[in-house]
Enzyme design. Structure first.
Site, short mmCIF file in Angstrom:
data_model
loop_
_atom_site.label_atom_id
_atom_site.label_comp_id
_atom_site.label_asym_id
_atom_site.label_seq_id
_atom_site.Cartn_x
_atom_site.Cartn_y
_atom_site.Cartn_z
N GLU A 147 -6.24 -9.54 0.80
CA GLU A 147 -5.91 -10.65 1.69
C GLU A 147 -7.06 -11.05 2.60
OE1 GLU A 147 -5.40 -7.57 2.40
OE2 GLU A 147 -6.25 -7.52 4.42
N ARG A 159 -10.25 -11.56 1.99
CA ARG A 159 -11.08 -12.63 1.42
C ARG A 159 -10.37 -13.97 1.50
NH1 ARG A 159 -11.58 -9.22 -3.95
NH2 ARG A 159 -11.30 -7.64 -2.36
N LYS A 191 0.84 -1.19 0.00
CA LYS A 191 0.00 0.00 0.00
C LYS A 191 0.88 1.25 0.00
CE LYS A 191 -3.93 -1.81 2.65
NZ LYS A 191 -4.96 -1.61 1.62
N1 BES Z 1 -8.09 -3.67 4.41
C1 BES Z 1 -8.22 -3.27 3.06
C2 BES Z 1 -9.53 -2.53 2.79
C3 BES Z 1 -9.72 -1.17 3.41
C4 BES Z 1 -9.49 -0.04 2.68
C5 BES Z 1 -10.22 -1.03 4.69
C6 BES Z 1 -9.70 1.20 3.23
C7 BES Z 1 -10.43 0.20 5.25
C8 BES Z 1 -10.18 1.33 4.52
C9 BES Z 1 -8.22 -4.50 2.15
O1 BES Z 1 -7.44 -5.55 2.57
C10 BES Z 1 -7.71 -4.07 0.83
O2 BES Z 1 -6.58 -3.73 0.74
N2 BES Z 1 -8.57 -4.09 -0.18
C11 BES Z 1 -8.22 -3.74 -1.51
C12 BES Z 1 -8.70 -4.86 -2.40
C13 BES Z 1 -8.19 -4.76 -3.81
C14 BES Z 1 -6.72 -5.00 -3.86
C15 BES Z 1 -8.94 -5.78 -4.62
C16 BES Z 1 -8.94 -2.44 -1.85
O3 BES Z 1 -10.12 -2.30 -1.54
O4 BES Z 1 -8.28 -1.56 -2.41
ZN ZN Z 2 -7.15 -5.72 4.56
MN MN Z 3 -5.44 -5.40 1.94
#
Ligand code: BES
Ligand code: ZN
Ligand code: MN
Length: 513
Positions: free
Chosen positions: A364, A366, A292
């Site tokens: 991750e 899911r 990230k």
């Molecule tokens: N934990 C994150 C989702 C998240 C984003 C929670 C913002 C709270 C605030 C999750 O693991 C994630 O990184 N999701 C990605 C999925 C994508 C790579 C398909 C996302 O939503 O960007």
């Molecule tokens: Zn996450």
């Molecule tokens: Mn994530």
């Protein structure tokens, strides 16, 4: 904070302040507020007449009776309930929190309150009392375990204010006939709100202080206190079960993973099909190799918010002695990049044998939940939920106003909506149409892929999880926009919200009988 219920005339209550209320647009206070207004020789009426106080939601004013005015308490706090037509149970939570926080600012130790809504608001006394207890306990929540006062950067004022604590809340009701119901409501509200605060604390604790093993230990301590059955599987046990999706995520971290199992088995529930609640327990989400961006990454300590909600819900069900058998499953894992981490392109095999191609190691949640849902099948659940901070996409769609719900069964959605109405934790349904969305998770080389890109990304997460729910009535609750708040509101102070604790407890309890 201790909470007592007392049958008394408000004027005779021995406390540092008494709380009364006012609907917006009222010119002559009635009921308990009217009685206090009379004792104050019309001070509340004058407050309204001057226009200084309108009764808009959560507005507060403090009045000081003179010794001859037949009020034992030295202060009266008036709190606004808003317009009578807009009145809901949630307004009771808010008003209770607003008044309690004002009282705490004043350094008050013993606070007495009427049950907002139980009088002229005509809400059922037990539900109103529950909301008063919830609002007060939730509103007064503070996370101060990591502030050492001598070095606090907040200066002298802040140090002083953190020492102020309300020690006792006295819930006052004149009518004897309502007392038993109020006692019952207060007890429910206190257990639920304290469990929600427990979840808030788990979420607020940073990744270094609450890695998976520590989360399991905290949960075990709680389970022993309230009488829940506890078990935590280690990596070897998960290996033997074939939890390849979860272990794939865990591979990049030096922190060992745990699969936490909590069971609430009330007496007489033998043979009952349980409700199974799965909560995403990523103790910190860096994104892994699909790293990230650094900005705002610190907030990914809240990525176990779903797990904390499940832990809190099970805690409250145990304390309330709820008759419905309920199981909590929390895959607790840290998502880190390293030489041992999984790569984009890798294929993992989940516990039920299905294979998943990794497109992004940042998708991750899911993966760990796939194994939790697969494990959940062994209980032959009546219904199964998973709760997760799963996607940024759900935040794009719904902001911080509601969790996204996706399901394979309309009855589960209906029950969730009903529970959400009762607790004020909003949900909104998104579709999981196979003919439209299943192709999005198709993989060329595996049974499915873990990321669908930007379009309908919240639904992409739901579609993958749906493959692991199989025939069980199931819903996925995406709480990515709900676990944390940057805006302070009366019973949701800035920070971890504990969203989902009361919702899940209410939902599970709905299956009893
Ligand atoms: N934990 C994150 C989702 C998240 C984003 C929670 C913002 C709270 C605030 C999750 O693991 C994630 O990184 N999701 C990605 C999925 C994508 C790579 C398909 C996302 O939503 O960007
Ligand atoms: Zn996450
Ligand atoms: Mn994530």
């Amino acid at each position: 904070m201790n909470i007592a219920v007392q049958s008394a005339q408000l004027g005779s209550v021995d406390a540092d302040a008494i709380v009364v209320n006012l609907f917006q647009g009222t010119s002559e206070p009635a009921g308990a507020t009217g009685a206090v207004d009379q004792a104050l020789s019309g001070a509340i009426s004058r407050l309204i007449a001057t226009g200084d106080f309108t009764g808009k939601p959560n507005q507060t004013a403090v009045l000081y009776p003179s010794p001859d005015q037949q009020l034992k308490a030295p202060r009266v706090i008036v709190v606004g309930l808003g317009k009578r037509d807009d009145f809901t149970l949630d307004k009771v939570r808010q008003a209770s929190a607003a008044a309690a926080r004002r009282a705490r600012d004043l350094g008050i130790k013993r606070l007495a309150t009427i049950v907002h809504g139980a009088g002229t608001g005509s809400i059922d006394p037990s539900r109103a009392a529950q909301a008063v207890a919830e609002g007060t306990v939730l509103g007064l929540y503070r996370f101060d375990e990591l502030k050492s006062r001598s070095t606090s950067a907040g200066g002298a004022d802040e140090e002083d204010s953190t020492k102020k604590e309300i020690e006792q809340l006295i819930v006052v009701e004149l009518e004897q006939a309502k007392l038993a119901e109020i006692e019952e409501g207060v007890k429910r509200g206190r257990h639920l709100a304290e469990s929600q605060n427990f979840a808030r604390t788990l979420v607020t604790r940073p990744g270094n202080l609450l890695p998976p093993v520590a989360l399991a230990e905290e949960t075990q301590k709680m389970a022993d206190q309230v009488g829940l059955q506890f078990e935590a599987l280690d990596s070897n046990q998960m290996e033997r079960l074939g939890m390849g999706a979860l272990l794939g995520v865990a591979a990049g971290s030096d922190q060992p993973a745990r699969f936490i199992i909590l069971e609430h088995n009330p007496p007489g529930s033998e043979g009952q099909q349980p409700v199974v609640l799965c909560g995403k327990g990523i103790t910190f989400d860096t994104g892994g190799i699909s790293l990230k961006p650094g900005e705002g990454m610190w907030q990914m300590k809240d990525d176990m918010g779903g797990g904390a909600a499940v832990i809190g819900a099970l805690r409250s069900l145990a304390l309330l002695g709820a008759p419905q058998r309920t199981v909590g499953l929390i895959p607790a894992v840290e998502n880190m990049p390293s030489g041992k981490a999984i790569r984009p392109g890798d294929v993992l095999r989940a516990m039920d044998g299905q294979t998943i191609e990794i497109i992004s190691t940042d998708a991750e949640g899911r993966l760990v939940l796939a194994d939790a849902l697969a494990y959940g099948q062994r209980y032959e659940p009546r219904a199964m939920l998973d709760v997760a901070t799963l996607t940024g996409g759900v935040v794009t769609a719904l902001g911080h106003g509601a969790a996204g719900v996706m399901a394979n069964d309309p009855d589960v959605v209906e029950r969730l909506k009903r529970a959400a109405d009762a607790t004020g934790e909003r949900v909104w349904e998104l579709p999981l149409w196979d003919d439209e969305y299943k192709r999005a998770i198709r993989s060329d080389i595996a049974d499915m892929k873990n990321s669908v890109g930007r379009a309908a990304s919240a639904i992409g997460g739901g579609m993958l999880l749906k493959q692991f729910a199989k025939q069980v009535p199931w819903a996925h609750v995406d709480i990515a926009g709900m676990a944390w708040t940057e805006t302070d509101s009366p019973y949701k102070p800035k920070g971890a919200t504990g969203y989902g604790v009361r919702l899940l407890a209410e939902y599970a309890a709905g299956y009893a009988g």
